[in-house]
Design a protein around this motif. Structure first.
Motif, PDB file in Angstrom:
ATOM      1  N   LEU A 295       0.819  -1.212   0.000  1.00  0.00           N
ATOM      2  CA  LEU A 295       0.000   0.000   0.000  1.00  0.00           C
ATOM      3  C   LEU A 295       0.854   1.263   0.000  1.00  0.00           C
ATOM      4  CD1 LEU A 295      -2.784  -1.168   2.474  1.00  0.00           C
ATOM      5  CD2 LEU A 295      -3.059  -0.682   0.034  1.00  0.00           C
ATOM      6  N   PHE A 296       1.993   1.243   0.697  1.00  0.00           N
ATOM      7  CA  PHE A 296       2.890   2.401   0.644  1.00  0.00           C
ATOM      8  C   PHE A 296       3.358   2.641  -0.787  1.00  0.00           C
ATOM      9  CE2 PHE A 296       3.892   2.439   5.356  1.00  0.00           C
ATOM     10  CZ  PHE A 296       3.531   3.766   5.533  1.00  0.00           C
ATOM     11  N   LEU A 297       3.693   1.576  -1.495  1.00  0.00           N
ATOM     12  CA  LEU A 297       4.135   1.710  -2.888  1.00  0.00           C
ATOM     13  C   LEU A 297       2.990   2.190  -3.782  1.00  0.00           C
ATOM     14  CD1 LEU A 297       6.304  -1.534  -3.270  1.00  0.00           C
ATOM     15  CD2 LEU A 297       7.128   0.828  -3.152  1.00  0.00           C
ATOM     16  N   GLN A 298       1.811   1.628  -3.584  1.00  0.00           N
ATOM     17  CA  GLN A 298       0.698   1.926  -4.482  1.00  0.00           C
ATOM     18  C   GLN A 298       0.044   3.267  -4.183  1.00  0.00           C
ATOM     19  OE1 GLN A 298      -1.494  -1.638  -3.792  1.00  0.00           O
ATOM     20  NE2 GLN A 298       0.033  -2.903  -4.832  1.00  0.00           N
ATOM     21  N   SER A 299       0.275   3.808  -2.984  1.00  0.00           N
ATOM     22  CA  SER A 299      -0.306   5.109  -2.655  1.00  0.00           C
ATOM     23  C   SER A 299       0.278   6.219  -3.518  1.00  0.00           C
ATOM     24  CB  SER A 299      -0.078   5.436  -1.171  1.00  0.00           C
ATOM     25  OG  SER A 299       1.298   5.590  -0.894  1.00  0.00           O
ATOM     26  N   ALA A 300       1.425   5.948  -4.140  1.00  0.00           N
ATOM     27  CA  ALA A 300       2.064   6.953  -4.995  1.00  0.00           C
ATOM     28  C   ALA A 300       2.001   6.607  -6.476  1.00  0.00           C
ATOM     29  CB  ALA A 300       3.526   7.129  -4.582  1.00  0.00           C
ATOM     30  N   SER A 301       1.858   5.308  -6.789  1.00  0.00           N
ATOM     31  CA  SER A 301       2.013   4.913  -8.198  1.00  0.00           C
ATOM     32  C   SER A 301       0.844   4.129  -8.781  1.00  0.00           C
ATOM     33  CB  SER A 301       3.286   4.083  -8.350  1.00  0.00           C
ATOM     34  OG  SER A 301       3.203   2.900  -7.567  1.00  0.00           O
ATOM     35  N   THR A 305      -7.356  -0.161 -10.199  1.00  0.00           N
ATOM     36  CA  THR A 305      -7.951  -0.586  -8.932  1.00  0.00           C
ATOM     37  C   THR A 305      -7.476  -1.970  -8.512  1.00  0.00           C
ATOM     38  OG1 THR A 305      -9.870  -1.498 -10.087  1.00  0.00           O
ATOM     39  CG2 THR A 305     -10.004   0.800  -9.370  1.00  0.00           C
ATOM     40  N   GLY A 306      -7.092  -2.790  -9.495  1.00  0.00           N
ATOM     41  CA  GLY A 306      -6.703  -4.162  -9.194  1.00  0.00           C
ATOM     42  C   GLY A 306      -5.513  -4.265  -8.273  1.00  0.00           C
ATOM     43  N   VAL A 307      -4.560  -3.335  -8.395  1.00  0.00           N
ATOM     44  CA  VAL A 307      -3.357  -3.417  -7.575  1.00  0.00           C
ATOM     45  C   VAL A 307      -3.598  -2.911  -6.162  1.00  0.00           C
ATOM     46  CG1 VAL A 307      -1.803  -3.214  -9.548  1.00  0.00           C
ATOM     47  CG2 VAL A 307      -2.538  -1.145  -8.360  1.00  0.00           C
ATOM     48  N   ILE A 308      -4.746  -2.292  -5.920  1.00  0.00           N
ATOM     49  CA  ILE A 308      -5.077  -1.797  -4.582  1.00  0.00           C
ATOM     50  C   ILE A 308      -5.999  -2.748  -3.842  1.00  0.00           C
ATOM     51  CG2 ILE A 308      -6.315   0.020  -3.326  1.00  0.00           C
ATOM     52  CD1 ILE A 308      -5.132   2.047  -5.193  1.00  0.00           C
ATOM     53  N   ILE A 309      -6.899  -3.392  -4.560  1.00  0.00           N
ATOM     54  CA  ILE A 309      -7.876  -4.243  -3.882  1.00  0.00           C
ATOM     55  C   ILE A 309      -7.216  -5.462  -3.249  1.00  0.00           C
ATOM     56  CG2 ILE A 309      -8.509  -5.693  -5.867  1.00  0.00           C
ATOM     57  CD1 ILE A 309     -11.426  -5.465  -4.871  1.00  0.00           C
TER      58      ILE A 309
END
Length: 376
Positions: A295-301, A305-309
């Motif tokens: 989530l730290f990585l995905q909060s910026a990049s 939606t698939g990479v967050i769910i």
């Protein structure tokens, strides 16, 4: 959308399966009320709290924490970015707490005495405080949800109930009441220092429950936002999901530091490798660290939606596991075993289905997911 289209949408797809589960739950519930708790469940004096308390109360209350979290962010800290998901978060919390109350109704030995704590006060009881806070908080959620409901039926009172002068006090009350009962559910297990492994038992338990509920609430809001966007074909703002991802990750970091730091300070590190409980603890921590890093990585990049769910789903799994571990580790000792009966399983599945069905109906019939909500 016309009334006919609304009816078709409500009854389409997987909604029929949810209706079937709810119908089965009603039948099982009637059987439970007529036959009694002992006859239809596998609960006992050794294991008085089973699937219903674990899923419907301990886990359910935590997963519904998105209501006070998002309401606080929007109406107290003025984070208008999250306003498009505020109504959905409140809806989930409101429906969730109603279902929690129904779950408790089925679980207690004399269900029709559920109202007794409201008039027969036991101020020295932790559970009394939980009951009072849950009842008042559910009322607050009903008031928060009243605005969208009245707006949906065309009432002029909706504008007043959705104004900031009403929503801000309600958000403050929601945070206060949630802190009290979320932490008190953890404080309940402070009474069991000799029963609960000290990887979990700590004087920090109330704070651990509250902090982890915030992570669960943010993860649940993300999860439902993504799923609802796909099912109902409305826009899903990736910037909102990034913000929720960052908030979840920061909360998980705080939770991890509280848990592990407390264990280190109290000299309980050796318990991590002592027995099966240690393995459960390590699994819990994996379900904190892995989604936190993602989530730290995905909060910026994050671009989809698939990479967050995926990591948000892992967060939900980790919180549920934590609550189940605490509940059952206090009971399943010295050869004591427990497996839920078919009636317990049917009622639990039916209650979850009822949440999904109620959410679906509300989103279709009321202005829940609209991204345009006027400020007052």
């Amino acid at each position: 959308m016309s009334a006919q289209n609304n009816k078709q949408a409500v009854l389409s797809g997987g909604a029929w399966f949810a209706v079937i589960l709810v119908a089965a739950m009603i039948g099982a519930a009637l059987y439970r009320l007529s036959a009694g708790l002992g006859a239809v469940t596998n609960l006992s004096d050794d294991v008085p709290w089973g699937l219903w308390i674990g899923v419907d109360v301990l886990a359910g209350v935590a997963l519904a924490a998105g209501g006070f979290t998002i309401a606080g962010a929007v109406y107290i800290f003025n984070m208008k970015k999250y306003k498009p998901v505020a109504r959905a978060a409140v809806l989930t919390a409101f429906v969730g707490y109603v279902i929690v109350s129904i779950g408790i109704f089925f679980d207690i030995g004399k269900p029709f005495t559920l109202w007794h704590p409201l008039v027969m006060w036991q101020p020295h009881s932790i559970m009394f405080e939980v009951v009072v806070c849950v009842v008042i908080y559910t009322s607050v959620l009903a008031l928060e949800f009243a605005g969208p409901f009245l707006e949906g039926i065309g009432s002029g009172a909706a504008k007043t109930l959705t104004s900031r002068k009403v929503m801000v006090p309600l958000a403050i009350a929601a945070i206060t009441l949630s802190f009290l009962h979320q932490s008190s559910l953890g404080a309940l297990f402070l009474l069991m220092p000799t029963k609960l492994n000290h990887l979990w038992w700590t004087t920090m338990l109330p704070y651990n429950f509250f902090v982890s509920s915030i992570a669960a609430g943010l993860a649940m809001v993300s999860f439902e936002y993504i799923i609802a966007s796909s099912v109902f074909k409305h826009d899903c703002d990736i910037n909102i999901l990034r913000g929720l991802a960052k908030g979840t990750a920061i909360t998980l970091l705080l939770y991890f530091l509280l848990r592990v730091g407390d264990i280190m300070v109290k000299g309980n590190m050796s318990l991590m490798t002592a027995d099966g409980a240690g393995m459960l603890f390590m699994l819990e921590m994996a379900l904190v660290l892995i989604p936190m890093a993602m989530l730290f990585l995905q909060s910026a990049s994050a671009q989809t939606t698939g990479v967050i769910i995926v990591p948000q789903s892992l967060v939900l799994a980790g919180i549920i596991l934590n609550r189940m571990d605490i509940l059952f580790l206090t009971q399943l000792k010295d050869g004591v075993t427990y497996s839920p009966s078919i009636v317990e399983i049917i009622i639990t599945a039916g209650l979850v289905a009822a949440i999904i069905l109620a959410y679906r109906i509300a989103v279709i019939k009321l202005p829940i997911t609209s991204s345009v909500q006027a400020d007052s």
